[in-house]
Design an enzyme around this catalytic site. Structure first.
Site, PDB file in Angstrom:
ATOM      1  N   HIS A  64       0.674  -1.203   0.022  1.00  0.00           N
ATOM      2  CA  HIS A  64       0.018   0.027   0.024  1.00  0.00           C
ATOM      3  C   HIS A  64       0.777   1.288   0.005  1.00  0.00           C
ATOM      4  O   HIS A  64       1.947   1.256   0.485  1.00  0.00           O
ATOM      5  CB  HIS A  64      -0.928   0.038   1.209  1.00  0.00           C
ATOM      6  CG  HIS A  64      -2.217  -0.853   0.992  1.00  0.00           C
ATOM      7  ND1 HIS A  64      -3.087  -0.491   0.008  1.00  0.00           N
ATOM      8  CD2 HIS A  64      -2.417  -1.905   1.397  1.00  0.00           C
ATOM      9  CE1 HIS A  64      -3.824  -1.679   0.017  1.00  0.00           C
ATOM     10  NE2 HIS A  64      -3.887  -2.380   1.149  1.00  0.00           N
TER      11      HIS A  64
ATOM     12  N   SER B 191      -5.469  -4.384   6.925  1.00  0.00           N
ATOM     13  CA  SER B 191      -4.716  -3.534   6.129  1.00  0.00           C
ATOM     14  C   SER B 191      -4.357  -2.273   6.599  1.00  0.00           C
ATOM     15  O   SER B 191      -5.199  -1.672   7.369  1.00  0.00           O
ATOM     16  CB  SER B 191      -5.788  -3.358   4.810  1.00  0.00           C
ATOM     17  OG  SER B 191      -5.222  -2.431   3.854  1.00  0.00           O
TER      18      SER B 191
END
Lengths: 585, 422
Positions: A131, A441
């Protein structure tokens, strides 16, 4: 996260349900009671989150249910009396990365994993995005570890011989004006978050990078440091390299309890004997709060948030070559209102980035995930309702998406805390524990950095020096289908098994499967373990042709009957031996 | 690099027939098979019923394949086993095929190729069965491989989803081996397999067939413990309230075959959405000149006898293509067919090629009593009455269209449903 005091929290929780008791205890907001509806219990927990306190301990029970760590069906003495310097609990990406980092010091390391293999929880059930961190906020541990982790990826993947691609991530806009406006805002955020290279690209420019843009897209926010990796292959690689450097990895080993004395863990009870570690690292993922509770160091609660991803055939070239997601600002027909999701995003109430389309490192297209609060921590069953939800939503980005493109799908559960942040810290009430919890996440991205800190803290606690013989280089199984003809030919000439194709869809040879079976962490000889390492059965036929062949190769290599080869560890037998009672084989 | 006239990819019944007939036309032929033995899926089809048309006798799968393997051995067809095609490239005068086998990476060249790559089976996830994914969920073909080729039992008590022929055959096979088959469930309102198999494999063994019913969910974390079945409405959606849980340790799927055409697609062969095989002409030539398609890769046949039959056309045409120096330009015309067909093959005809014996294969879209009619330029040139047409049963007619199409035009196929007319 809100900054509310206990009075306000009590009021808010009471509004969710008057049957829940709320109190402040040792710096934590503790909820108790019993209800028969999980959604209410979850909402109460969410209402109790405040940055003023250590965390929410949601002890409200769901009537008639238990969410404890499942008790294994077998017991032995394999771990009895072991006295490692550091015990890492959990073989997900964080645990595996910790084990490897710990071996950079002069430490005796033991990793226990309750499943038959590493990466069977969230680490094997996500989209593999490395990410960017554009959606993260100042003050979040997620932001710090994501940034550091992202920067570590190139070197780490090179050392571990794991494929990594940094083709960038994109947020798609419909109108030019909203694209430029939103991009300006995001560029500001990128600057605050220390993210390099973020820029707005008009459609023509963006198409040079991403050929799969939907027709309505007028421009994108391009974030070049976004990447993809195989999260389970990386976890396996980390664990293998830890094992190569002397870390002991015990699979099928469940922690059942701990004994603490004077603020220290003395012993850890497992189904395979009692372990006496000097320091414990809690990397137990979806059960991390249970482990913290055993250690008398719990300040948080894990509430499982389920997500489903669809896997499309590699042939769908037109959807995405990078990782793309529709901007929450962009409002399209048949889609969640722009304003609604924009608000959700701005107030960080949205706990998934809205999902998107990702081209995986192995060339498949992933679509999803969605997000749903659930009670059962390891409920990996899939529902048609989720699949329909994902298709309806992502049709906006992959315009031609139909059920016919889907070859398979999977679900995972995110180990979320009510504070929606990581809990990476040394023990508060217990001195010899390190918590690495709430890793949802961007956990894959953050894991290497989290492990770096956890190992450093453990080494400090134990006053351990550097390990001069640590070797961080690991060679993976060669992937012959991706090689050029000369290289492939040379390898087959050395080992003819590389020339026998077992999995026709993914072009995987017998030699590659044997390599995986002979690796430092040999997948316990399971069909799914082999699939995770070298991909036979991951293609469009989903193992219809190769599964019986893989079973035979495993049995021959391990010298066991085929009927003892399992799909995914104990209990998941595929065959019952010879077909007649008398035996015909 | 060795050069051939014709290279046949796939050593099952289609590839064998194509290779033998190509050789019969005087071509230098290479047959490539990725497994260690020729015969394809027939190797594991130990039941009989093969060869009634081809050999006028009932043979088992291995026996049927054996006849063709003997024929091939008696010719000069070269065979490479345990050899995998990784790539096909188009060159000026044909194709270069990249191979991997135990000796390494190599290439061979051909003037024409026959793709006889067969099918794969649709999986549980591809028909959107929800729930967990434990051990015990197998396709019928995988089950057949375990039981018939390896002598291993993967099942004690199972539910079979799909009434396709392999599913029916496996219901009988597993019963004979001592397993319990709780029932066969079919989402459609009519069976997918041949009528004779419904009788011989289910009714003779007291196995119930539940039509308009499907499996909706799997249970169990390690090994399958149960499945949920539900009745479906006319749009095949499960009806709420009809769910029933059946305890079982295996779910066997026979929910359709998908022609394997990844190699075909890699060289831009156009596919038909209905058959999922290449669009071809009466010579089994695909949209790419020199590339021919045969057997179940072209379309899913009901009987292997028809596979052999159509593959001979492909093999012969591939040989002629390879042997012809100055190739006449193709003049393709699209055939038209009405919505009462599930599909018609060939989808095109080459007006510059022989039209005196065009083999047409078709399936009806539903059960009907029908009149099959062929028209050219609005004029009826052929018709045949069928007392019953069913989607599971493929029909074949051989037409002489030479006269009708000599001035051009296109064939139009119609299925007139005479059930409705009474």
């Amino acid at each position: 996260m809100k900054n509310k005091d206990i009075k306000k929290i009590i009021k808010d929780v009471c509004q969710v349900s008057p049957d829940i008791k709320t109190e402040l205890k040792d710096g934590c907001v503790v909820l108790s009671g019993e209800l028969d509806d999980w959604q209410t219990i979850y909402e109460a927990g969410a209402a109790a989150a405040s940055k003023r306190y250590l965390g929410v301990i949601n002890n409200v029970r769901l009537k008639g249910k238990s969410d404890g760590i499942p008790v294994p069906d077998f017991f032995d003495e394999a771990a009895e009396g072991l006295k490692p310097d550091v015990l890492v609990i959990g073989g997900g990406i964080v645990g595996a990365a910790c084990a490897r980092e710990l071996k950079k010091y002069n430490l005796d390391v033991l990793l226990t994993e309750k499943s038959y293999d590493v990466a069977t929880g969230a680490s094997g059930r996500n989209d593999g995005c490395v990410h960017v961190g554009i959606d993260l906020h100042k003050g979040q541990q997620k932001l710090i570890y994501n940034g550091r982790g992202n920067a570590m990826y190139d070197g780490l993947c090179k050392d571990l011989d794991v494929a990594l691609e940094k083709k960038g991530h994109m947020i798609l806009f419909k109108s030019n004006a909203e694209g430029r406006f939103f991009s300006a805002l995001m560029k500001l955020r990128a600057k605050q978050n220390g993210i390099p290279g973020v820029k707005y690209l008009p459609r023509e420019e963006a198409l040079k990078i991403e050929t799969g843009l939907p027709s309505w897209c007028s421009g994108v926010l391009y974030m070049p440091i976004g990447g993809i990796v195989s999260p389970y292959k990386l976890t396996v690689a980390l664990a293998e390299n830890a094992a190569q450097n002397g870390a002991k990895i015990l699979l099928n080993t469940t922690v059942l309890g701990m004994k603490t004395e004077n603020g220290k863990i003395v012993s850890v009870k497992t189904n395979r004997g009692t372990i006496y570690p000097k320091v414990v690292i809690n990397a137990a993922g979806i059960y991390a709060d249970k482990i913290a509770e055993f250690a008398d160091d719990r300040t948080f609660t894990i509430h499982p948030r389920k997500g489903t991803n669809l896997i499309l055939d590699k042939k769908r070239f037109d959807y995405a070559v990078t990782s793309i997601t529709k901007s929450p600002f962009t409002k399209l027909k048949n889609n969640l209102g722009g304003a609604e999701s924009m608000l959700a995003s701005a107030t960080s109430k949205s706990h998934t980035k809205g999902g998107g389309i990702v081209r995986t490192i192995d060339g498949n297209v992933l679509v999803g995930p969605n997000a749903r609060e659930i009670f059962e921590r390891e409920d990996y069953a899939t529902d048609n309702a989720d699949i329909d939800e994902i298709i309806n939503k992502q049709k906006a980005t992959a315009e031609k998406l139909t059920r016919g493109d889907v070859i398979t799908y999977f679900s995972g559960t995110r180990a979320a805390t009510y504070e929606e942040d990581f809990v990476v810290r040394k023990g508060i009430r217990t001195k010899n524990i390190i918590e690495t919890a709430g890793i949802q996440s961007p956990g894959i991205t953050a894991a290497p950095a989290i492990a770096e800190d956890a190992a450093k803290w453990a080494a400090e606690m134990l006053k351990a020096g550097k390990n001069p013989s640590f070797d961080g280089i690991r060679r993976g199984v060669p992937h012959l289908a991706q090689m050029d003809a000369m290289e492939r030919d040379a390898l087959i000439k050395k080992n003819p098994d590389y020339g026998i194709i077992v999995c026709r869809c993914e072009e995987i040879s017998k030699g590659e499967i044997l390599d995986a079976l002979r690796s430092p962490l040999p997948a316990a000889g399971t069909v799914d373990g082999i699939k995770r390492r070298v991909r036979p059965g991951m293609g469009r036929c989903q193992g219809g042709f190769c599964m019986p062949l893989v079973v035979k190769i495993i049995a021959d290599e391990l010298g066991i009957p085929e009927a003892e080869v399992t799909k995914a560890g104990r209990g998941s037998l595929l065959l019952y031996g010879d077909k007649n009672a008398e035996g015909v084989n | 690099m060795t050069a051939y006239d014709v290279i046949v990819i796939g050593g099952g019944p289609a590839g064998l027939a194509a290779a033998v007939s190509a050789y019969g036309e005087g071509a230098k032929v290479l047959l490539i098979e990725r497994e260690a033995k020729l015969g394809g899926i027939l190797k594991q089809c130990v039941h009989d019923g093969f060869g009634l048309i081809e050999f006028k006798e009932k043979l088992t799968g291995p026996e049927y394949a054996g006849r063709f393997i003997e024929q091939a051995a008696a010719t000069g067809v070269e065979t490479r086993l345990l050899t995998f095609v990784t790539k096909i490239e188009k060159i000026a005068d044909g194709f270069v095929i990249s191979l991997v086998d135990r000796s390494g990476v190599s290439s061979v060249a051909a003037k024409s190729i026959v793709l006889a790559t067969g099918c794969r089976e649709r999986t549980a996830r591809q028909v959107f069965i929800g729930g967990t994914r434990p051990a015990g969920i197998f396709t019928a073909g995988t089950t057949q491989h375990f039981v018939n080729l390896r002598g291993k039992m993967p099942v004690k008590k199972c539910v079979i989803l799909g009434s396709g022929d392999i599913g029916l055959i496996m219901a009988r096979r597993l019963s004979l081996e001592g397993a319990t088959v709780e029932g066969v469930y079919e989402v459609k309102s009519t069976p997918s397999g041949l009528t004779r198999n419904i009788h011989q494999c289910l009714y003779d063994f007291n196995i119930p067939l539940h039509l308009s019913t499907t499996v909706t969910r799997c249970f169990g974390n390690d090994r399958l413990t149960a499945v949920e079945v539900a009745a479906v409405d006319e749009k095949m959606r499960p009806i709420k309230g009809t769910e029933r849980i059946i305890e079982c340790d295996a779910l066997i799927l026979s929910v359709g075959l998908i022609p394997e055409n990844e190699l075909a697609e890699s060289i831009d062969v156009a596919l038909d959405n209905r058959t999922r095989g290449p669009i071809c002409d009466q010579n089994c030539m695909t949209s790419v000149p020199g590339v021919f398609s045969a057997g179940n890769a072209l379309h899913v046949h009901d009987l292997v006898d028809y596979v052999s039959d159509c593959s001979r056309i492909a093999g012969k045409s591939a040989a002629r293509f390879a042997k012809t120096q100055s190739k006449p330009e193709r003049k393709l015309t699209q055939a038209a067919f009405d919505k009462n067909f599930l599909y018609v093959v060939p989808q095109t005809v080459d007006l510059n090629s022989d039209l005196s014996a065009v083999s047409v294969y078709f399936r009806s879209g539903y059960d009907m009593k029908a009149r099959f009619v062929v028209r050219v330029n609005g004029k009826e040139v052929f018709s045949k009455r069928y007392s019953v047409l069913k989607p599971p049963e493929m029909e074949k007619v051989v037409l002489n269209l030479a006269e009708a199409l000599k001035d051009g035009g296109k064939p139009e196929f119609a299925l007139e449903d005479v059930t409705k007319l009474g």
